[in-house]
Every structure is written in C-alpha cells, then in structure tokens.
Design a protein around this motif. Structure first.
Motif, mmCIF file in Angstrom:
data_model
loop_
_atom_site.group_PDB
_atom_site.id
_atom_site.type_symbol
_atom_site.label_atom_id
_atom_site.label_comp_id
_atom_site.label_asym_id
_atom_site.label_seq_id
_atom_site.Cartn_x
_atom_site.Cartn_y
_atom_site.Cartn_z
ATOM 1 N N ASP A 169 -31.485 35.870 52.772
ATOM 2 C CA ASP A 169 -32.172 34.681 53.253
ATOM 3 C C ASP A 169 -31.210 33.859 54.113
ATOM 4 O O ASP A 169 -29.991 33.972 53.984
ATOM 5 N N TRP A 170 -31.801 33.035 54.945
ATOM 6 C CA TRP A 170 -31.004 32.173 55.819
ATOM 7 C C TRP A 170 -30.517 30.943 55.056
ATOM 8 O O TRP A 170 -31.212 30.429 54.190
ATOM 9 N N ASP A 180 -25.865 28.808 58.462
ATOM 10 C CA ASP A 180 -25.982 29.858 59.482
ATOM 11 C C ASP A 180 -26.396 29.290 60.842
ATOM 12 O O ASP A 180 -26.138 29.907 61.880
ATOM 13 N N PHE A 190 -25.913 30.574 64.810
ATOM 14 C CA PHE A 190 -27.128 31.123 65.428
ATOM 15 C C PHE A 190 -27.415 30.422 66.749
ATOM 16 O O PHE A 190 -27.748 31.065 67.748
ATOM 17 N N ALA A 227 -34.982 29.912 63.378
ATOM 18 C CA ALA A 227 -34.375 30.223 62.076
ATOM 19 C C ALA A 227 -35.277 29.775 60.937
ATOM 20 O O ALA A 227 -35.463 30.516 59.955
ATOM 21 N N GLN A 264 -37.122 32.354 58.254
ATOM 22 C CA GLN A 264 -36.991 32.225 56.802
ATOM 23 C C GLN A 264 -38.357 32.091 56.142
ATOM 24 O O GLN A 264 -38.598 32.677 55.083
ATOM 25 N N ALA A 280 -30.781 37.189 57.679
ATOM 26 C CA ALA A 280 -29.439 36.808 58.125
ATOM 27 C C ALA A 280 -28.485 37.907 57.680
ATOM 28 O O ALA A 280 -28.636 38.468 56.594
ATOM 29 N N PHE A 296 -21.493 34.687 58.688
ATOM 30 C CA PHE A 296 -22.787 34.989 59.310
ATOM 31 C C PHE A 296 -22.502 35.618 60.675
ATOM 32 O O PHE A 296 -21.745 35.059 61.468
ATOM 33 N N PHE A 320 -28.633 38.701 62.862
ATOM 34 C CA PHE A 320 -29.777 39.054 62.025
ATOM 35 C C PHE A 320 -30.210 40.482 62.280
ATOM 36 O O PHE A 320 -29.968 41.056 63.339
#
Length: 187
Positions: free
Chosen positions: A13-14, A18, A22, A48, A52, A64, A73, A76
């Motif tokens: 999971d994000w 992150d 990103f 993002a 999620q 992620a 991170f 993805f």
C-alpha cells in the motif's frame, strides 16, 4: 495493508511518505519520456490517492514498490482495470492492465521485471484474473522488453486516440499473457 514480496522488493500500500518521491518522479523528463506530458505535483498527489483507493476497493492495484535493503520507495508496479467507458475504445476492454514506473536512479537493475513477475504471481495465486494486458507507446522499448521478459506476447497495434496525429507516441502496442497457462506450467 497489502504486501507482495520478491527477493529484493516489497510491493505494498502507499504511504504518505511516498508522495514527495512520486511527485519528483513524475516531473522527471526521462521518466515521462513515453508520456505526452509531465504531471503536476497536484496531479501526482491525486493519482497516488486514487491508486491507493483502487487497492483498497479491489484488493489489487498499482502497488508502491520499496527496496527491501534500504526501505526506499522506488516507484510502482501492479495491475489496474481499464474500463470500457475509459478514455479510448479497444476490443480488449474491459481488461486488467499491468504497469510499472520507477525513479530513474533505479533503472537497469532488473527491479521492474522482478516486480512485474511478483505481481503476476500474486494475480495467479490470489485472484481469478485469467488474462493480463500491457499497453505502451511503440517507441517505449524498455517497457516492451519487460513485457517480453515476463512472458507477454504482442497481440495488436493501435493509434492512441488521446495523442494527436503525427506525434511520435501516437502508435501503441498491446501485449498479453494468459495466467491459466502460467498456472499450468508452474505446477
């Protein structure tokens, strides 16, 4: 929280932490080379959050990716649903698309291929998905090479309707892989 682990990576999971990387990744001209535009910080943040939400709603999505050795991170990898009522019409829609995007400093180390293989294994073991597709600009040789490395085969070429005629990214390719065949060969 969803996790997929490979030898060097964790797909998960994000996290809020992150987002800055990103945003930076989506502002990098090299990372966005095969896309028609850059993403603003706001667009990256919204993406993002939407990604999620997809993971929470469907049980899969564009996870992620974190390095196991550093906890960093790096991008993805995952699957998303392409809907029939989406931005373009193709015979394959609706379908499941696999995709990836990594920060430039993590390129050419096999991370995208490793993560994509992990996601396919997850799909085989934990979903009833039968076929996975990948779409990319025909010029995007790095992504096409990953598609081939994970066992995908080219099935079609199309002109992306959201890209203007004459643009070097107009022509796209479609690859696919049947998970049932992978399941049978891996038993």
């Amino acid at each position: 929280m969803k996790y997929i682990k490979t030898k060097r990576l964790i797909m998960r999971d994000w996290k809020q932490s992150d987002i800055p990387e990103f945003v930076k990744m989506n502002r990098d001209q090299d990372v966005r080379r095969y896309f028609p535009n850059m993403l603003s910080a706001e667009a990256s943040e919204k993406l993002a959050v939407d990604i999620q939400k997809d993971i929470e709603d469907r049980g899969f999505g564009l996870f992620a990716v974190e390095r196991r050795d550093t906890g960093e991170f790096i991008g993805f990898t995952g699957m998303q649903v392409l809907e029939e009522n989406g931005p373009f019409r193709l015979e394959i829609l609706p379908c499941i698309e696999i995709g990836w995007r990594f920060s430039k400093k993590h390129w050419n180390q096999g991370f995208a291929t490793e993560a994509a293989r992990g996601v396919l294994k997850f799909a085989e073991r934990h979903t009833d998905i039968k076929k996975v597709y990948a779409l990319a600009a025909e010029r995007n040789v790095p992504s096409i090479n990953i598609m081939k490395k994970i066992g995908m085969e080219k099935v079609d070429v199309f002109n992306h309707p959201q890209i203007i005629d004459g643009h070097s990214l107009k022509k796209h390719v479609i690859y696919d892989i049947e998970l049932e065949k992978r399941r049978r060969f891996s038993l």
